[in-house]
Design a protein around this motif. Structure first.
Motif, short mmCIF file in Angstrom:
data_model
loop_
_atom_site.label_atom_id
_atom_site.label_comp_id
_atom_site.label_asym_id
_atom_site.label_seq_id
_atom_site.Cartn_x
_atom_site.Cartn_y
_atom_site.Cartn_z
N GLY A 172 0.80 -1.21 0.00
CA GLY A 172 0.00 0.00 0.00
C GLY A 172 0.84 1.26 0.00
N GLY A 173 2.05 1.16 -0.53
CA GLY A 173 2.96 2.31 -0.56
C GLY A 173 3.82 2.41 0.69
N GLY A 174 3.58 1.56 1.66
CA GLY A 174 4.37 1.56 2.89
C GLY A 174 5.73 0.90 2.70
N PRO A 175 6.57 0.97 3.74
CA PRO A 175 7.92 0.41 3.62
C PRO A 175 7.91 -1.11 3.49
CG PRO A 175 7.48 1.09 5.88
CD PRO A 175 6.32 1.56 5.06
N TYR A 176 8.94 -1.63 2.83
CA TYR A 176 9.13 -3.08 2.75
C TYR A 176 10.62 -3.37 2.74
CZ TYR A 176 10.03 -2.46 -2.29
OH TYR A 176 10.55 -2.07 -3.51
N ALA A 177 10.95 -4.60 3.05
CA ALA A 177 12.36 -4.98 3.13
C ALA A 177 12.72 -5.98 2.04
CB ALA A 177 12.66 -5.60 4.50
N ALA A 223 7.86 -8.65 9.71
CA ALA A 223 8.98 -8.25 10.55
C ALA A 223 8.87 -6.78 10.94
CB ALA A 223 10.30 -8.47 9.81
N ASP A 224 9.45 -6.44 12.08
CA ASP A 224 9.59 -5.05 12.50
C ASP A 224 10.73 -4.46 11.68
OD1 ASP A 224 10.19 -2.62 13.64
OD2 ASP A 224 10.33 -3.38 15.69
N LEU A 225 10.40 -3.61 10.70
CA LEU A 225 11.42 -3.13 9.76
C LEU A 225 12.43 -2.19 10.42
CD1 LEU A 225 9.31 -2.65 6.51
CD2 LEU A 225 10.58 -4.65 7.31
N ASP A 226 12.13 -1.70 11.61
CA ASP A 226 13.11 -0.87 12.32
C ASP A 226 14.09 -1.72 13.12
OD1 ASP A 226 12.09 1.59 11.42
OD2 ASP A 226 10.50 1.51 12.93
N ARG A 278 8.42 -18.68 3.49
CA ARG A 278 6.96 -18.79 3.44
C ARG A 278 6.59 -18.67 1.97
NH1 ARG A 278 3.60 -13.73 5.56
NH2 ARG A 278 3.52 -13.20 3.37
N PHE A 279 5.65 -19.49 1.52
CA PHE A 279 5.26 -19.45 0.11
C PHE A 279 3.94 -18.73 -0.04
CE2 PHE A 279 8.30 -22.86 0.32
CZ PHE A 279 9.05 -22.64 -0.82
N ASP A 280 3.95 -17.66 -0.81
CA ASP A 280 2.73 -16.88 -1.04
C ASP A 280 2.15 -17.25 -2.40
OD1 ASP A 280 3.36 -15.77 1.36
OD2 ASP A 280 3.66 -13.73 0.61
N GLY A 281 0.92 -17.72 -2.39
CA GLY A 281 0.32 -18.27 -3.59
C GLY A 281 -0.18 -17.20 -4.55
N TYR A 282 -0.17 -17.55 -5.81
CA TYR A 282 -0.86 -16.78 -6.84
C TYR A 282 -1.60 -17.80 -7.70
CZ TYR A 282 3.03 -17.97 -10.00
OH TYR A 282 3.95 -18.62 -10.76
N ALA A 283 -2.27 -17.35 -8.76
CA ALA A 283 -3.17 -18.24 -9.49
C ALA A 283 -2.51 -19.55 -9.94
CB ALA A 283 -3.75 -17.50 -10.70
N GLU A 284 -1.27 -19.49 -10.42
CA GLU A 284 -0.65 -20.69 -10.99
C GLU A 284 0.50 -21.25 -10.16
OE1 GLU A 284 -0.56 -17.74 -13.08
OE2 GLU A 284 -2.59 -18.14 -13.79
N GLY A 285 0.77 -20.68 -8.98
CA GLY A 285 1.91 -21.19 -8.24
C GLY A 285 2.11 -20.47 -6.93
N ALA A 286 3.37 -20.36 -6.52
CA ALA A 286 3.68 -19.68 -5.26
C ALA A 286 5.07 -19.06 -5.34
CB ALA A 286 3.61 -20.66 -4.09
N ILE A 287 5.22 -17.96 -4.61
CA ILE A 287 6.48 -17.22 -4.59
C ILE A 287 7.10 -17.34 -3.19
CG2 ILE A 287 7.54 -14.91 -4.80
CD1 ILE A 287 6.40 -15.89 -7.45
N PRO A 288 8.39 -17.70 -3.10
CA PRO A 288 9.02 -17.77 -1.78
C PRO A 288 9.36 -16.38 -1.25
CG PRO A 288 10.60 -18.38 -3.48
CD PRO A 288 9.28 -18.15 -4.17
N VAL A 289 8.90 -16.11 -0.03
CA VAL A 289 9.31 -14.91 0.71
C VAL A 289 9.83 -15.41 2.06
CG1 VAL A 289 7.61 -13.46 -0.44
CG2 VAL A 289 7.04 -14.51 1.77
N PHE A 290 10.38 -14.54 2.87
CA PHE A 290 10.89 -14.99 4.17
C PHE A 290 10.24 -14.22 5.30
CE2 PHE A 290 13.81 -17.00 1.40
CZ PHE A 290 14.32 -18.08 2.10
N VAL A 291 10.17 -14.86 6.45
CA VAL A 291 9.62 -14.27 7.67
C VAL A 291 10.61 -14.57 8.80
CG1 VAL A 291 7.23 -14.53 6.90
CG2 VAL A 291 8.29 -16.35 8.26
N PRO A 292 10.53 -13.81 9.89
CA PRO A 292 11.41 -14.13 11.02
C PRO A 292 11.23 -15.58 11.45
CG PRO A 292 10.40 -11.99 11.34
CD PRO A 292 9.73 -12.61 10.13
N PHE A 293 12.34 -16.23 11.81
CA PHE A 293 12.32 -17.64 12.19
C PHE A 293 11.52 -17.84 13.46
CE2 PHE A 293 14.32 -21.35 14.33
CZ PHE A 293 13.99 -22.30 13.38
N ARG A 294 10.56 -18.78 13.40
CA ARG A 294 9.71 -19.03 14.56
C ARG A 294 9.84 -20.46 15.07
NH1 ARG A 294 5.12 -15.80 11.79
NH2 ARG A 294 4.23 -17.76 11.11
N ASP A 295 10.59 -21.31 14.35
CA ASP A 295 10.77 -22.70 14.74
C ASP A 295 9.42 -23.41 14.91
OD1 ASP A 295 12.14 -24.97 15.24
OD2 ASP A 295 12.51 -24.55 17.36
#
Ligand SMILES: [Zn+2]
Length: 146
Positions: free
Chosen positions: A86-91, A110-113, A124-141
């Protein structure tokens, strides 16, 4: 190895599959991050491709990543016109995975600060119509099944 599924959806650009990269994206759609290991020189590689980038062998094998690594480098983008978040910050991060593989991706949830080099992250895999894109999140075990 965390088995990770995600109800998050990907809103960004999507890949154009080629015969060479289709196995990688098919695995991503199933929640597996595929790296490759050369059967001749034993070195790892990414991005996914048909030949070893170290010795040019074609004897390369799929290597399912644990999907866990550490932030090797990062940049927090605070001013942009992409529409992302939405125009906000991303890492944008470079994650170091098995075999020293450097994997560029986005860091979510994640806390970007407070992002720091060396932070543990997991895929973490974020789905779209034909597949999924790998993104990462803080490790939670733990499994990500939200
Ligand atoms: Zn090789």
């Amino acid at each position: 190895v965390p088995s990770i599924t995600s109800a998050h959806s990907w809103a960004g650009p999507v890949p154009t599959l080629s015969p060479e990269t289709k196995p990688y994206w098919d695995a991503a759609a199933e929640g597996t991050l595929l790296l490759q290991k050369c059967a001749d020189c034993q070195k790892m590689q990414y991005p996914y491709r048909a030949q070893c980038c170290h010795c040019w062998s074609t004897q390369i094998e799929d290597y399912p990543s644990a999907g866990v690594g550490h932030i090797w480098s990062y940049s927090v983008v605070r001013r942009h016109r992409t529409g992302k978040n939405g125009g906000g910050p991303y890492a944008v991060i470079v994650v170091e995975l098995e075999g020293g593989i450097k994997f560029m991706s986005n860091l979510e949830e994640a806390d970007l600060d407070a992002v720091a080099i060396g932070d543990a992250v997991q895929v973490r895999f974020d789905g779209y119509a034909e597949g999924a894109i790998p993104v990462f999140v803080p490790f939670r075990d733990e499994q990500i099944d939200d």
